[in-house]
Write a protein that holds these residues in place. Structure first.
Motif, mmCIF file in Angstrom:
data_model
loop_
_atom_site.group_PDB
_atom_site.id
_atom_site.type_symbol
_atom_site.label_atom_id
_atom_site.label_comp_id
_atom_site.label_asym_id
_atom_site.label_seq_id
_atom_site.Cartn_x
_atom_site.Cartn_y
_atom_site.Cartn_z
ATOM 1 N N GLY A 118 -20.278 30.296 24.163
ATOM 2 C CA GLY A 118 -20.783 29.169 23.372
ATOM 3 C C GLY A 118 -20.887 29.553 21.902
ATOM 4 O O GLY A 118 -20.412 30.595 21.465
ATOM 5 N N ARG A 155 -18.879 25.070 20.690
ATOM 6 C CA ARG A 155 -18.430 24.490 21.953
ATOM 7 C C ARG A 155 -17.405 23.363 21.766
ATOM 8 O O ARG A 155 -17.346 22.726 20.718
ATOM 9 N N SER A 208 -19.986 18.620 18.849
ATOM 10 C CA SER A 208 -19.200 19.791 19.240
ATOM 11 C C SER A 208 -18.375 20.273 18.051
ATOM 12 O O SER A 208 -18.229 19.552 17.054
ATOM 13 N N VAL A 258 -18.397 25.274 27.120
ATOM 14 C CA VAL A 258 -19.489 24.292 27.162
ATOM 15 C C VAL A 258 -20.607 24.804 28.059
ATOM 16 O O VAL A 258 -21.782 24.522 27.838
#
Ligand SMILES: Cc1cc2nc3c(=O)[nH]c(=O)nc-3n(C[C@H](O)[C@H](O)[C@H](O)COP(=O)(O)OP(=O)(O)OC[C@H]3O[C@@H](n4cnc5c(N)ncnc54)[C@H](O)[C@@H]3O)c2cc1C
Ligand code: SF4
Length: 564
Positions: free
Chosen positions: A499, A502, A510, A533
């Motif tokens: 992460g 992401r 994101s 994710v």
């Protein structure tokens, strides 16, 4: 190291030569791109520099660990929990351990090679239990690249047809060892699934590489290239294309951008001379490892990107996770005074226990897998430390030696490796005051486990104790209490950090899209664990490799189409 001309503009600059960067360099050079590969660590040739087949008595230190080699003097990794001149900091109350390699091939030189595909459920967990987020891609989107990764690198295992443990294209697995057979019998009695392990080690000739000869020393590297490291399997063929410029001892400082808002290269410190340099490139691929990649993005500030590059969502550094972990080991009386027997094998476990339970009956979400250790490997410094824990073990002189012989190989251990749910309290950011020896601002970590993880680890402890009891054994340590976090390992210490950049469909939540391409900068890509994710109850590197190959194929396609 090849010298590079500053006036050259490369098709692609890849930062980091580990799992993600090695695969990107391999795929892109094969596809015809001229690639500059920047690696912060030194050159490393497993054949010349590795310590395979050395005996403890070959060193006055008997192979004991050092600050630079925390996993033992013969371990094939330069780096560790602390690197001189490259600190990181922690927010008050945070316990976080960050392992970094500084060498060609990164952590792939000494990793455990447990090579697991994420399963179909692992890509859409939120849809299944409402926690965390779904990936913007499914298992089927990645499957062709998992297959290609299996074919390119080689992996052993067995077809099992389990629902969330996809099978791969496997070489035959090695047979279980004595203690693994006993553990299998006990675990199965308790309903735990046990299958042959899946490791990226070849057991038959593969793409010109010799099969494993079962010396059991994979963490030292492999002089016969029978296991996977980026150094052995990915970098040499990339070099053979004549299109790879490899620049080691090159610590990337930031990704630079042009007036058009596109990345135009990477500035770095030449560690040998201490000078600042710049590589010009039409495309930049970051694969410096998840947290380092977040650091590079956050440090790449400009008037166009004042909060760091590709960070319009403000999520760079966020949604950081590690695998949960705890261990239990014990003494198995029926293995005392064992006659000498063959325990040859790969440097790692021959059996694997995937997640086997239904969460609806449990007090935690997601799952964990179990890794097993024990047996009669070559004794090294510190070997059988804690002999006083064995019944009547210890003492002095002849009786102590006798105890070592009797008890050698009579213990077994289990490690749980589970899925953490991303939470708002686990992230990294730039420390406002601390810089490293190159003047680059360092990361500050924040970390808090939640009850999801504590309850999961409690379940691991109880399960491992039950398996040892079923084997007729005695556990060495008491059950850790709630106040002791049930023995949960520090964040970062399982070395599966993921992460920080992401992927997602929504550019406001994101950093990269489903092709690991930055939403904000179309010629910037990420090819390490940063786009993940979520974790899974599996180790992540096979997925890093498959996604890096998928991202690199996308870049090659876009270049062909003239879109990049
Ligand atoms: C002891 C150990 C056992 C492990 N066992 C397993 C396992 O069994 N299964 C599994 O799936 N995973 C395992 N892992 C984790 C695995 O090693 C990592 O997931 C994997 O290596 C990550 O790949 P990467 O390319 O992101 O990073 P790395 O392999 O760490 O490579 C990153 C590279 O980038 C370089 N770099 C960093 N910053 C910069 C910069 N600023 N400029 C230039 N270069 C930079 C580093 O020097 C390094 O060479 C293990 C790790 C360790 C340490
Ligand atoms: S066990 Fe096999 S793969 Fe591992 S180092 Fe020895 S020969 Fe190489």
């Amino acid at each position: 190291m090849q010298s590079q001309s500053r006036s050259d503009t490369y098709d692609v600059c890849v930062v980091g030569s580990g799992a993600g960067g090695g695969m990107a360099a391999h795929t892109l050079t094969k596809a015809g791109a001229r690639v500059a590969l920047l690696e912060a660590g030194q050159m490393w040739d497993p054949v010349k520099d590795g310590a395979m087949l050395k005996w403890p008595y070959d060193s006055p230190r008997r192979g004991a660990s050092t600050r630079e080699r925390p996993f033992g003097e013969f371990d094939g990794c330069i780096g560790g929990w602390q690197i001189d001149g490259e600190p990181y900091t922690m927010a008050p109350g945070t316990k976080f351990d960050w392992w970094r390699a500084r060498m060609l091939g990164g952590r792939t030189n000494h990793w455990g090679r447990i090579s697991l595909r994420f399963g179909p459920y692992d890509f859409n967990r939120k849809s299944r239990d409402g926690l965390g987020d779904d990936w913007p891609i499914t298992y089927d989107d990645v499957k062709p690249w998992y297959d290609e990764t299996d074919k390119l690198i080689g992996i052993f295992g067995s077809a099992e047809n389990l629902p969330n443990e996809p099978d791969g294209i496997f070489h035959p697995p090695p047979a279980p060892r004595c203690y693994e057979r006993l553990a299998t019998k006990a675990a199965r009695k308790l309903g735990v699934t046990v299958i042959p392990s899946r490791l990226s080690i070849i057991t038959k000739p593969h793409n010109g590489r010799a099969p494993c000869h079962y010396c059991g020393q994979c963490n030292r590297g492999c002089m016969t290239a029978s296991n996977f490291s980026s150094t052995n399997v990915l970098i040499p063929p990339a070099q053979k294309t004549g299109r790879l410029t490899l620049i080691t001892d090159a610590m990337a400082r930031e990704v630079t951008v042009g007036k058009d808002g596109l990345a135009n290269g990477v500035s770095y410190i030449d560690k040998k001379t201490g000078t600042d340099k710049h590589i010009s490139a039409r495309i930049v691929v970051l694969a410096a490892s998840a947290c380092e990649t977040a650091r590079l993005l956050l440090n790449s500030k400009s008037s166009q990107f004042p909060n760091g590059l590709a960070n319009s969502s403000g999520t760079v550094g966020k949604y950081l996770t590690d695998t949960t972990g705890t261990d239990v080991s014990g003494f198995i009386p029926k293995m005392v005074d064992m006659p000498p027997h063959n325990e040859d094998g790969v440097g790692g476990m021959h059996i694997y226990m995937p997640w086997w339970l239904d969460n609806s009956k449990l007090d935690f979400p997601r799952g964990y897998h179990i890794e097993t250790y024990g047996g009669r490997g070559v004794p090294s410094a510190g070997f059988m430390g804690g002999i006083h824990h064995y019944p009547k073990g210890g003492g002095y002189g002849a009786s102590l030696k006798d105890d070592y012989r009797r008890y050698y190989g009579a213990s077994v251990g289990f490690s749980g490796r589970g899925e953490q749910i991303p939470n708002d309290d686990c992230y990294c950011e730039i420390d406002p005051t601390v810089v490293d020896q190159y003047g680059i601002p360092v990361l500050r970590f924040h970390w808090k486990w939640t009850d999801h993880e504590y309850n999961q680890v409690k379940h691991m402890q109880e399960t491992f104790r039950a398996i040892i009891a079923e084997m007729g054994g005695q556990v060495f340590s008491p059950m850790p209490t709630k106040d002791e976090g049930y023995g949960i390992a520090n964040g970062g210490s399982i070395i599966h950090e993921l992460g920080g950049a992401r992927m997602g469909k929504d550019a406001t939540t994101s950093v990269v899209n489903a092709n690991c391409q930055a939403h904000d900068v179309k010629n910037l890509f990420i090819a390490d664990g940063a786009p993940f994710v979520s974790q899974a109850d599996k180790n992540p590197t096979w997925t890093i490799l498959a996604l890096s190959m998928r991202t690199s194929d996308f870049i090659a396609q876009q270049r062909k189409a003239g879109a990049l």
